[in-house]
Every structure is written in C-alpha cells, then in structure tokens.
Design a protein around this motif. Structure first.
Motif, mmCIF file in Angstrom:
data_model
loop_
_atom_site.group_PDB
_atom_site.id
_atom_site.type_symbol
_atom_site.label_atom_id
_atom_site.label_comp_id
_atom_site.label_asym_id
_atom_site.label_seq_id
_atom_site.Cartn_x
_atom_site.Cartn_y
_atom_site.Cartn_z
ATOM 1 N N ARG A 38 1.303 8.371 12.617
ATOM 2 C CA ARG A 38 -0.002 8.067 12.018
ATOM 3 C C ARG A 38 0.085 6.857 11.095
ATOM 4 N N GLU A 39 1.141 6.779 10.301
ATOM 5 C CA GLU A 39 1.298 5.657 9.377
ATOM 6 C C GLU A 39 1.444 4.325 10.118
ATOM 7 N N ARG B 129 -13.925 1.700 13.767
ATOM 8 C CA ARG B 129 -15.067 0.973 13.195
ATOM 9 C C ARG B 129 -15.881 0.281 14.271
ATOM 10 N N CYS C 20 0.307 3.501 13.061
ATOM 11 C CA CYS C 20 -0.885 3.102 13.811
ATOM 12 C C CYS C 20 -2.181 3.195 13.002
ATOM 13 N N MET C 21 -2.087 3.409 11.707
ATOM 14 C CA MET C 21 -3.277 3.638 10.901
ATOM 15 C C MET C 21 -4.253 2.457 10.927
ATOM 16 N N GLU C 22 -3.789 1.250 10.668
ATOM 17 C CA GLU C 22 -4.683 0.093 10.604
ATOM 18 C C GLU C 22 -5.340 -0.224 11.940
ATOM 19 N N PRO C 23 -4.587 -0.291 13.048
ATOM 20 C CA PRO C 23 -5.261 -0.549 14.328
ATOM 21 C C PRO C 23 -6.229 0.565 14.724
ATOM 22 N N ASP C 24 -5.903 1.812 14.387
ATOM 23 C CA ASP C 24 -6.809 2.920 14.699
ATOM 24 C C ASP C 24 -8.111 2.787 13.917
ATOM 25 N N GLU C 25 -8.029 2.454 12.645
ATOM 26 C CA GLU C 25 -9.237 2.271 11.833
ATOM 27 C C GLU C 25 -10.077 1.128 12.369
ATOM 28 N N PHE C 26 -9.422 0.033 12.759
ATOM 29 C CA PHE C 26 -10.115 -1.120 13.336
ATOM 30 C C PHE C 26 -10.897 -0.671 14.578
#
Length: 71
Positions: free
Chosen positions: A25-26, A37, A28-34
C-alpha cells in the motif's frame, strides 16, 4: 490440540502478511490516489504492481468506414 510452537508460527506468518500488505500500500499510494481522483479503476497485479484503466476506453467506438468518391 496444537502446540504453542504452531500458534507462534501462525502469528509470525500473519504478521509477515500484514507487513507485506502495508509495504504494498505504501509503495503504490500516490499512483493509486492519482487514479482514484480521475475515476480510473485500479486492480492489484502483484506486490507493488497495479493495473490502471480509464473506464472511458470502454465507451470508444470504431468510426464507420467512409465511402470513397470516384471522380
């Protein structure tokens, strides 16, 4: 029925699985949030791997062929 050693091993395995899931999770957190959105779908494809898809691709259609004019 089970010895204390088996219970302890089960706890260790469980903790290792939790740590691997947390690390995944850590990473891939930023690409997942991108992707979230923008309304994309996100599928896990393994440790640290994701498949991102824009659902609008499912709405694309092939344009009908245009008849050529002969002059």
């Amino acid at each position: 029925m089970y010895s204390q050693g088996t219970k302890g091993l089960g706890r260790i395995k469980s903790r290792i699985r939790e740590l691997i899931a947390w690390a995944d999770r850590e990473i891939c957190m930023e690409p997942d949030e991108f992707a979230f959105r923008r309304g994309w779908t996100v599928s896990r494809a393994g440790f640290g791997a994701r498949v991102y898809r824009d659902p609008r691709f499912d709405q694309l259609r092939v344009a009908p062929p245009v008849a050529e004019e002969v002059s």
